[in-house]
Scaffold this motif. Structure first.
Motif, PDB file in Angstrom:
ATOM      1  N   THR A 111     -16.673   2.751  -7.718  1.00  0.00           N
ATOM      2  CA  THR A 111     -15.443   3.139  -7.025  1.00  0.00           C
ATOM      3  C   THR A 111     -15.472   2.672  -5.575  1.00  0.00           C
ATOM      4  O   THR A 111     -14.487   2.131  -5.058  1.00  0.00           O
ATOM      5  CB  THR A 111     -15.264   4.668  -7.075  1.00  0.00           C
ATOM      6  OG1 THR A 111     -15.222   5.093  -8.449  1.00  0.00           O
ATOM      7  CG2 THR A 111     -13.987   5.080  -6.390  1.00  0.00           C
ATOM      8  N   VAL A 112     -16.606   2.854  -4.913  1.00  0.00           N
ATOM      9  CA  VAL A 112     -16.756   2.374  -3.534  1.00  0.00           C
ATOM     10  C   VAL A 112     -16.641   0.853  -3.482  1.00  0.00           C
ATOM     11  O   VAL A 112     -15.977   0.288  -2.605  1.00  0.00           O
ATOM     12  CB  VAL A 112     -18.107   2.845  -2.953  1.00  0.00           C
ATOM     13  CG1 VAL A 112     -18.328   2.262  -1.561  1.00  0.00           C
ATOM     14  CG2 VAL A 112     -18.163   4.366  -2.905  1.00  0.00           C
ATOM     15  N   LEU A 142     -12.983  -0.237  -3.624  1.00  0.00           N
ATOM     16  CA  LEU A 142     -12.264  -0.162  -2.342  1.00  0.00           C
ATOM     17  C   LEU A 142     -12.660  -1.311  -1.429  1.00  0.00           C
ATOM     18  O   LEU A 142     -11.815  -1.906  -0.755  1.00  0.00           O
ATOM     19  CB  LEU A 142     -12.561   1.183  -1.672  1.00  0.00           C
ATOM     20  CG  LEU A 142     -12.014   2.424  -2.385  1.00  0.00           C
ATOM     21  CD1 LEU A 142     -12.496   3.689  -1.688  1.00  0.00           C
ATOM     22  CD2 LEU A 142     -10.479   2.384  -2.415  1.00  0.00           C
ATOM     23  N   LEU A 152       0.844  -1.190   0.000  1.00  0.00           N
ATOM     24  CA  LEU A 152       0.000   0.000   0.000  1.00  0.00           C
ATOM     25  C   LEU A 152       0.879   1.241   0.000  1.00  0.00           C
ATOM     26  O   LEU A 152       1.934   1.257   0.637  1.00  0.00           O
ATOM     27  CB  LEU A 152      -0.919   0.003   1.224  1.00  0.00           C
ATOM     28  CG  LEU A 152      -1.992  -1.102   1.257  1.00  0.00           C
ATOM     29  CD1 LEU A 152      -2.721  -1.093   2.578  1.00  0.00           C
ATOM     30  CD2 LEU A 152      -2.974  -0.941   0.108  1.00  0.00           C
ATOM     31  N   PRO A 153       0.531   2.297  -0.705  1.00  0.00           N
ATOM     32  CA  PRO A 153      -0.752   2.510  -1.400  1.00  0.00           C
ATOM     33  C   PRO A 153      -0.793   1.994  -2.835  1.00  0.00           C
ATOM     34  O   PRO A 153      -1.774   2.215  -3.531  1.00  0.00           O
ATOM     35  CB  PRO A 153      -0.888   4.027  -1.387  1.00  0.00           C
ATOM     36  CG  PRO A 153       0.515   4.515  -1.488  1.00  0.00           C
ATOM     37  CD  PRO A 153       1.346   3.531  -0.700  1.00  0.00           C
ATOM     38  N   LEU A 169     -11.001  -4.434  -2.643  1.00  0.00           N
ATOM     39  CA  LEU A 169      -9.584  -4.460  -2.258  1.00  0.00           C
ATOM     40  C   LEU A 169      -9.425  -4.908  -0.812  1.00  0.00           C
ATOM     41  O   LEU A 169      -8.573  -5.755  -0.495  1.00  0.00           O
ATOM     42  CB  LEU A 169      -8.959  -3.074  -2.463  1.00  0.00           C
ATOM     43  CG  LEU A 169      -7.524  -2.901  -1.962  1.00  0.00           C
ATOM     44  CD1 LEU A 169      -6.572  -3.853  -2.681  1.00  0.00           C
ATOM     45  CD2 LEU A 169      -7.080  -1.449  -2.131  1.00  0.00           C
ATOM     46  N   MET A 170     -10.226  -4.348   0.088  1.00  0.00           N
ATOM     47  CA  MET A 170     -10.151  -4.757   1.495  1.00  0.00           C
ATOM     48  C   MET A 170     -10.454  -6.240   1.651  1.00  0.00           C
ATOM     49  O   MET A 170      -9.794  -6.962   2.408  1.00  0.00           O
ATOM     50  CB  MET A 170     -11.129  -3.924   2.337  1.00  0.00           C
ATOM     51  CG  MET A 170     -10.709  -2.494   2.530  1.00  0.00           C
ATOM     52  SD  MET A 170     -11.756  -1.631   3.733  1.00  0.00           S
ATOM     53  CE  MET A 170     -13.286  -1.486   2.802  1.00  0.00           C
ATOM     54  N   LEU A 218      -3.796   0.212  -4.354  1.00  0.00           N
ATOM     55  CA  LEU A 218      -4.986   0.975  -4.750  1.00  0.00           C
ATOM     56  C   LEU A 218      -5.075   1.131  -6.265  1.00  0.00           C
ATOM     57  O   LEU A 218      -6.181   1.257  -6.810  1.00  0.00           O
ATOM     58  CB  LEU A 218      -4.956   2.360  -4.101  1.00  0.00           C
ATOM     59  CG  LEU A 218      -5.127   2.409  -2.576  1.00  0.00           C
ATOM     60  CD1 LEU A 218      -4.865   3.824  -2.075  1.00  0.00           C
ATOM     61  CD2 LEU A 218      -6.537   1.964  -2.200  1.00  0.00           C
ATOM     62  N   ALA A 222      -6.624  -2.039  -7.925  1.00  0.00           N
ATOM     63  CA  ALA A 222      -8.013  -2.134  -7.468  1.00  0.00           C
ATOM     64  C   ALA A 222      -8.875  -1.063  -8.108  1.00  0.00           C
ATOM     65  O   ALA A 222      -9.990  -1.339  -8.592  1.00  0.00           O
ATOM     66  CB  ALA A 222      -8.072  -2.024  -5.952  1.00  0.00           C
ATOM     67  N   GLY A 223      -8.378   0.160  -8.122  1.00  0.00           N
ATOM     68  CA  GLY A 223      -9.142   1.242  -8.752  1.00  0.00           C
ATOM     69  C   GLY A 223      -9.307   1.042 -10.242  1.00  0.00           C
ATOM     70  O   GLY A 223     -10.379   1.288 -10.806  1.00  0.00           O
TER      71      GLY A 223
END
Length: 492
Positions: A192-193, A196, A142-143, A199-200, A146, A149-150
Motif C-alpha cells: 500500500t505504501v 502511494l 485527485l483524489p 502514484l507520486m 488514488l 493506484a490503490g
C-alpha cells in the motif's frame, strides 16, 4: 535449497510461459509502445537492484527484490500492460539471490514480477489511470487517481502472494493453508505504501518537470527501507547474542538444557495474558531465556555435583542472579530484562535472594520469570526427576501464590494454559514423550514420602519453592528419594 523438486520446476516453467504471454503483445511488430519510458523505468529498476549484488556495497545498501516496487507500480500506471511487464524483467534478473540454483531463482522472480505487474497495469488501465494522472500542464484528477493506484497496488500484492504461496507449496511440499498462511498480512501494508509512492512518481513523471523529478520519490523510500533493514540487522545481532549466551549455559549445565527457552516461552504467555504491550513481550522473553545466564560464573563442579550441597556451596549457587546481572548490564537492548535476571529468585514474602525484596518491590518482569521458571522446573523431565503433570504443577504454584509467587502472575499462567495449552519442545536431555495426553511423562509411582504425591501433600510451597530457589540439580539427584525432612533443597 539446492535441489528444486520436479513439481516446483514445472510450476516455475508455467510461470515463465505466463510471463512470456504477458510481454508478447509489446514485442509484436507494429505495437504502440513508448520505448523511451520503458527503457528508463527498466534501467532505473535494474540500477536500484545492482548495489545489493556487490559484496562491498551490499552491506551498506541492503536492498533486494521488493525494495523498489514503486518503480514497477509507476510503470503499471504510466505504460500499457505488456510494456509495464517488460520493465520488471531486467531488475529481477539482476537481483541478489541468497541460495543456489541462482539462475532458476532469478528466472522465477522475473516471471512472477512480470505477471504481477501485468495484472496491476490491467487493473489501473481499466480504472482510467492514464486519464486520471494528467499530462504536462494538466493537473492530475485527485483524489480519483488514488483509486487506480490503490487498486494496482492491491492486485500486485495479491498476485505476488498467490505466486509465492504456490512456490512454497511445491518446493517445500506444504499443504495449501500452510503455504499461503501469513503471506498476505505481511505484504499488504508495504505494498500500500509502495502504491502511494508509485502514484507520486507517475504524477511527477507526467508533469512538466519530467522523469528527473520522479526520481526524488525514491530517495525517501530508500532511506526508510535502509533504516528498516538496519533495524532487522540489529535485531538479528541481538538474537545471535542471546543464542550464544544460552548455548553457553546449556553446555555448562546439561541437566537443564532447553530450560531457558521454555521459561522464555512461558514468560511470554504470562505477559500476553496480562495485556503487556508487544514491545515488552520481546523483552520479557529475553528475561526468561537469560534468567540463568549467571550460571556461567558458578563453578561447573557445583552444577554437576552428585551429592548434597554444603551451606557454603549453596551460597555460591545463590550468587548466580548477581553474576548474570553483571554479565548483561552493558547490553542496552535488554532493558527491564536485566532487573528480572537479578531478582527472579526474590519471593513475595521477602524470604528470597539476593536482596530479600518483597511484594511490589520485586520488578514486574522478575515476578513473571519466577513463576515461569518454577513451572518449567516442575514440568520438565530431567535425568534426576520425572516431570510433574501440568495440573499438579499449577496447583503447586497456586498453593504458593502470595508467599513465594505473585498471585497475578500465577493466575495469568493458569488462564494462558487453559487457552493455549503447553507444548514445549522436547530437548536432548529429556525423556521421550509419555502416553497420549501431552508430552509430559506420567508421575512415577512412589510412596507418600516422595515430593508432590497427592496422597501426602507437602507443606505449602515445598515443590514450587524449591524449584524457584535455584538449588535443585546436584542436591536433588542425591536426595530425590529421601523423606522430606532429610532431603536436601533443590536447585533449578
Amino acid at each position: 535449497m539446492k535441489v528444486i523438486p520436479r513439481a516446483a520446476r514445472a510450476y516455475i516453467g508455467c510461470a515463465l510461459l505466463g510471463a512470456g504471454a504477458c510481454v508478447l503483445p509489446a514485442l509484436r511488430p507494429g505495437a504502440t509502445v513508448p520505448w523511451g519510458t520503458v527503457a528508463l523505468l527498466a534501467a532505473l529498476y535494474a540500477l536500484c537492484e545492482l548495489p545489493a549484488r556487490c559484496r562491498l556495497l551490499g552491506r551498506s545498501f541492503p536492498m533486494g527484490t521488493g525494495s523498489f516496487f514503486p518503480v514497477l507500480l509507476a510503470a503499471a500506471l504510466l505504460l500499457p500492460p505488456a510494456a509495464a511487464a517488460l520493465t520488471a524483467i531486467p531488475g529481477s534478473l539482476l537481483a541478489r539471490v541468497e541460495e543456489p540454483p541462482a539462475a532458476l531463482r532469478r528466472a522465477w522472480r522475473a516471471a512472477a514480477a512480470a505477471v504481477a505487474v501485468r495484472a496491476a497495469a490491467l487493473t489501473a488501465d481499466a480504472l482510467g489511470a492514464p486519464t486520471a494522472l494528467g499530462r504536462g500542464p494538466d493537473a492530475p484528477d485527485l483524489p480519483y487517481a488514488l483509486l487506480p493506484a490503490g487498486a494496482a497496488a492491491l492486485v500486485l500484492c495479491l498476485a505476488l502472494t498467490a505466486l509465492d504461496g504456490g512456490i512454497r507449496a511445491t518446493v517445500g511440499g506444504l499443504p495449501p493453508r500452510a503455504a499461503w498462511r501469513g503471506l498476505l498480512g505481511r505484504s499488504l501494508v508495504p505494498h500500500t505504501v509502495h502504491g502511494l509512492a508509485g502514484l507520486m512518481m507517475a504524477v511527477l513523471w507526467r508533469s512538466t518537470y519530467g522523469p528527473v523529478a520522479a526520481l526524488f520519490v525514491l530517495l525517501p523510500m530508500y532511506i526508510s527501507h535502509w533504516v528498516f533493514a538496519q533495524y532487522h540487522r540489529e535485531r538479528a545481532a541481538h538474537q545471535a547474542t542471546i543464542r550464544a549466551l544460552v548455548q553457553a549455559v546449556d553446555i555448562k549445565d546439561r541437566y537443564t538444557r532447553g530450560h531457558s527457552e521454555r521459561v522464555g516461552q512461558a514468560s511470554v504467555l504470562i505477559a500476553r495474558e496480562l495485556g503487556m504491550a508487544e514491545d515488552r513481550l520481546d523483552v520479557v522473553r529475553f528475561a526468561g531465556i537469560l534468567h540463568d545466564v549467571g550460571k556461567l560464573g558458578v563453578p561447573t563442579r557445583l552444577l554437576t555435583k552428585d551429592g548434597p550441597l554444603t551451606p557454603e556451596e549453596r551460597r555460591v549457587i545463590e550468587l548466580h542472579p548477581e553474576y548474570g546481572h553483571e554479565m548483561v548490564r552493558g547490553i542496552g537492548f535488554l532493558g527491564e530484562a536485566r532487573a528480572a535476571i537479578l531478582h527472579h529468585h526474590e519471593r513475595m514474602d521477602g524470604s528470597g535472594y539476593p536482596y530479600g525484596l518483597h511484594g511490589e518491590q520485586i520488578p514486574e518482569f522478575a515476578r513473571v520469570v519466577a513463576v515461569a521458571d518454577a513451572f518449567d522446573a516442575m514440568t520438565s523431565t530431567r535425568s534426576y526427576s520425572r516431570a510433574r503433570p501440568v495440573p499438579t504443577a499449577l496447583a503447586e504454584l497456586e498453593r504458593c501464590a502470595g508467599t513465594h509467587f505473585d498471585p497475578r502472575m500465577v493466575t495469568a499462567l493458569v488462564r494462558a494454559l487453559d487457552r493455549h495449552g503447553w507444548q514445549p519442545a522436547v530437548t536432548a536431555d529429556e525423556a521421550p514423550p509419555g502416553p497420549p495426553g501431552g508430552n509430559v511423562p506420567p508421575p512415577r509411582e512412589a510412596g507418600p514420602e516422595q515430593a508432590g504425591h497427592p496422597a501426602d501433600p507437602e507443606p505449602p510451597g515445598t515443590a514450587a519453592a524449591e524449584a524457584a530457589t535455584g538449588t535443585d540439580g546436584a542436591a536433588r539427584r542425591a536426595g530425590a528419594d529421601a523423606p522430606p525432612a532429610d532431603r536436601p533443597r533443590e536447585r533449578a
